[in-house]
Design a protein around this motif. Structure first.
Motif, PDB file in Angstrom:
ATOM      1  N   PRO A 179      65.242  33.716  33.730  1.00 24.57           N
ATOM      2  CA  PRO A 179      65.533  34.046  32.556  1.00 24.57           C
ATOM      3  C   PRO A 179      65.256  35.493  32.131  1.00 24.57           C
ATOM      4  O   PRO A 179      66.005  36.047  31.646  1.00 24.57           O
ATOM      5  N   GLU A 180      63.918  35.908  32.219  1.00 24.65           N
ATOM      6  CA  GLU A 180      63.624  37.353  32.110  1.00 24.65           C
ATOM      7  C   GLU A 180      64.507  38.086  32.641  1.00 24.65           C
ATOM      8  O   GLU A 180      64.702  39.162  32.079  1.00 24.65           O
ATOM      9  N   TYR A 181      64.606  38.105  34.201  1.00 22.26           N
ATOM     10  CA  TYR A 181      65.550  39.261  34.796  1.00 22.26           C
ATOM     11  C   TYR A 181      66.859  38.924  34.363  1.00 22.26           C
ATOM     12  O   TYR A 181      67.429  40.015  34.222  1.00 22.26           O
TER      13      TYR A 181
ATOM     14  N   ARG B  49      67.996  38.524  31.447  1.00 19.15           N
ATOM     15  CA  ARG B  49      68.044  39.562  30.215  1.00 19.15           C
ATOM     16  C   ARG B  49      67.850  40.857  30.437  1.00 19.15           C
ATOM     17  O   ARG B  49      68.502  41.816  29.934  1.00 19.15           O
ATOM     18  N   GLN B  50      67.106  41.555  31.224  1.00 20.46           N
ATOM     19  CA  GLN B  50      66.866  42.817  31.532  1.00 20.46           C
ATOM     20  C   GLN B  50      68.293  43.214  32.486  1.00 20.46           C
ATOM     21  O   GLN B  50      68.752  44.403  32.134  1.00 20.46           O
TER      22      GLN B  50
ATOM     23  N   ASP C 191      71.114  42.188  31.867  1.00 19.35           N
ATOM     24  CA  ASP C 191      72.123  42.215  30.910  1.00 19.35           C
ATOM     25  C   ASP C 191      72.027  43.494  30.071  1.00 19.35           C
ATOM     26  O   ASP C 191      72.906  44.267  30.064  1.00 19.35           O
ATOM     27  N   SER C 192      71.025  44.049  29.700  1.00 20.28           N
ATOM     28  CA  SER C 192      70.734  45.435  29.142  1.00 20.28           C
ATOM     29  C   SER C 192      70.962  46.366  29.957  1.00 20.28           C
ATOM     30  O   SER C 192      71.749  47.464  29.772  1.00 20.28           O
TER      31      SER C 192
ATOM     32  N   PRO D  94      76.758  39.733  32.570  1.00 15.89           N
ATOM     33  CA  PRO D  94      76.919  39.760  31.128  1.00 15.89           C
ATOM     34  C   PRO D  94      78.163  39.714  30.315  1.00 15.89           C
ATOM     35  O   PRO D  94      78.130  39.868  29.375  1.00 15.89           O
TER      36      PRO D  94
ATOM     37  N   SER E  39      71.388  29.850  34.018  1.00 11.18           N
ATOM     38  CA  SER E  39      70.633  30.939  33.434  1.00 11.18           C
ATOM     39  C   SER E  39      71.291  31.854  32.500  1.00 11.18           C
ATOM     40  O   SER E  39      70.849  32.552  31.896  1.00 11.18           O
ATOM     41  N   TRP E  40      72.721  31.943  32.573  1.00 13.18           N
ATOM     42  CA  TRP E  40      73.364  33.013  31.834  1.00 13.18           C
ATOM     43  C   TRP E  40      74.417  32.226  30.862  1.00 13.18           C
ATOM     44  O   TRP E  40      74.944  30.950  31.214  1.00 13.18           O
ATOM     45  N   ARG E  41      74.430  32.535  29.732  1.00 19.30           N
ATOM     46  CA  ARG E  41      75.211  32.171  28.766  1.00 19.30           C
ATOM     47  C   ARG E  41      76.796  32.316  29.061  1.00 19.30           C
ATOM     48  O   ARG E  41      77.173  33.485  29.603  1.00 19.30           O
TER      49      ARG E  41
END
Length: 89
Positions: A7-9, A11-12, A14-15, A53, A75-77
């Motif tokens: 999950p942390e990766y 989010r990174q 995605d950014s 993303p 892990s992705w929405r």
């Protein structure tokens, strides 16, 4: 079986895909190639598998196509857009 992305990766990533120059320039190149070779017709339906993303859904396709994006990992929405010019943008 694919290994889920942490999950942390996620989010990174995605950014990065939204703001990093590499992804932004790649989208410009891909959009140009698609415009030249895809022959977009009104009402065309496009599905993108492995959307990350979802930046490509918003940036690559013309407003006259219906888009659906799918992510194969939990892990992705999920992300879906009717077209890039819609309010989902």
């Amino acid at each position: 079986m694919p290994v889920p992305m942490k999950p942390e990766y996620a989010r990174q990533y995605d950014s990065l895909e939204q703001f990093h120059w590499w992804f932004r320039v790649r989208r410009i190149i891909l959009k140009g190639l698609l415009e030249r070779h895809a022959g977009w017709k009104s009402g065309l339906r496009v599905i993108e598998i492995g959307t990350g993303p979802g930046e490509n859904l918003q940036a690559l396709y013309p407003s006259n196509v219906t888009l659906k994006g799918m992510r194969p990992t939990p892990s992705w929405r999920p992300r879906e857009a009717a077209c890039p010019s819609s309010s989902a943008r």
